[in-house]
Structures are given as C-alpha cells and as structure tokens.
Scaffold this motif. Structure first.
Motif, short mmCIF file in Angstrom:
data_model
loop_
_atom_site.label_atom_id
_atom_site.label_comp_id
_atom_site.label_asym_id
_atom_site.label_seq_id
_atom_site.Cartn_x
_atom_site.Cartn_y
_atom_site.Cartn_z
N THR A 24 0.70 -1.28 0.09
CA THR A 24 -0.03 0.12 -0.02
C THR A 24 0.91 1.39 0.07
OG1 THR A 24 0.02 0.06 2.39
CG2 THR A 24 -1.93 -1.09 1.28
N ASN A 25 2.18 1.14 -0.11
CA ASN A 25 3.10 2.24 0.33
C ASN A 25 2.87 3.00 1.31
OD1 ASN A 25 4.66 1.61 -2.17
ND2 ASN A 25 3.07 2.52 -3.35
N THR A 26 2.21 2.66 2.45
CA THR A 26 1.97 3.21 3.68
C THR A 26 3.59 3.13 4.37
OG1 THR A 26 -0.33 2.51 3.74
CG2 THR A 26 0.58 3.32 5.77
N GLU A 27 3.70 4.34 4.97
CA GLU A 27 5.05 4.48 5.67
C GLU A 27 4.65 5.16 7.14
OE1 GLU A 27 9.63 6.21 5.18
OE2 GLU A 27 8.33 6.19 3.75
N VAL A 28 5.31 4.85 8.08
CA VAL A 28 5.30 5.54 9.06
C VAL A 28 6.57 5.57 10.04
CG1 VAL A 28 2.79 4.82 9.96
CG2 VAL A 28 4.66 3.48 10.87
N ARG A 54 -5.28 0.73 9.56
CA ARG A 54 -6.63 0.58 10.00
C ARG A 54 -7.34 1.73 9.75
NH1 ARG A 54 -4.52 -3.19 13.69
NH2 ARG A 54 -5.26 -5.53 13.02
N ARG A 55 -7.12 2.85 10.55
CA ARG A 55 -7.50 4.27 10.28
C ARG A 55 -7.68 4.77 8.79
NH1 ARG A 55 -3.45 8.97 11.50
NH2 ARG A 55 -3.21 8.42 9.09
N ASP A 56 -6.92 4.26 8.00
CA ASP A 56 -7.14 4.76 6.74
C ASP A 56 -7.97 3.72 5.88
OD1 ASP A 56 -5.50 7.20 7.20
OD2 ASP A 56 -3.87 6.27 6.29
#
Length: 60
Positions: A24-28, A54-56
């Motif tokens: 998903t290319n999600t980074e934190v 989850r939030r997104d």
C-alpha cells in the motif's frame, strides 16, 4: 502475514525507525531510545503502521 520493511537509523541516544507496507506504500516513523532492543523498536513501529492502515481503511 503482510510483508513489512523496516529501516533503523541510529543517531546518538536516539533511533529513528521507519516501517513500510510495500503493498500500500504506507510508511510510518517514530523516534525511540537507542538503548531499547531492535525487536521492541520494530514491534512499536509495526503497531503504529497497523493503526495507521486501519485508520485509513487499508487494513481490516
């Protein structure tokens, strides 16, 4: 289980940990105490990544 990529950057007494979901290319990222174990830092980054996904709506 999803693949998660981790990057740890040590800078003196601190470490910056990034966790990336390549699907998903999600980074934190977070900043932690460099005296903590790598496993505990990665676990914290994983929890944050799962929370953000989850939030997104990217993880159920």
């Amino acid at each position: 289980m999803r693949e998660i990529l981790f990057e740890l950057y040590y800078d003196g007494p601190y470490v910056r940990v990034s966790a990336i979901d390549p699907d998903t290319n999600t980074e934190v990222s977070l900043v932690g105490d460099a005296r903590l174990t790598e496993a505990s830092l990665k676990a914290a980054a994983k929890r944050k990544l799962e929370y953000v996904m989850r939030r997104d709506g990217k993880l159920r």
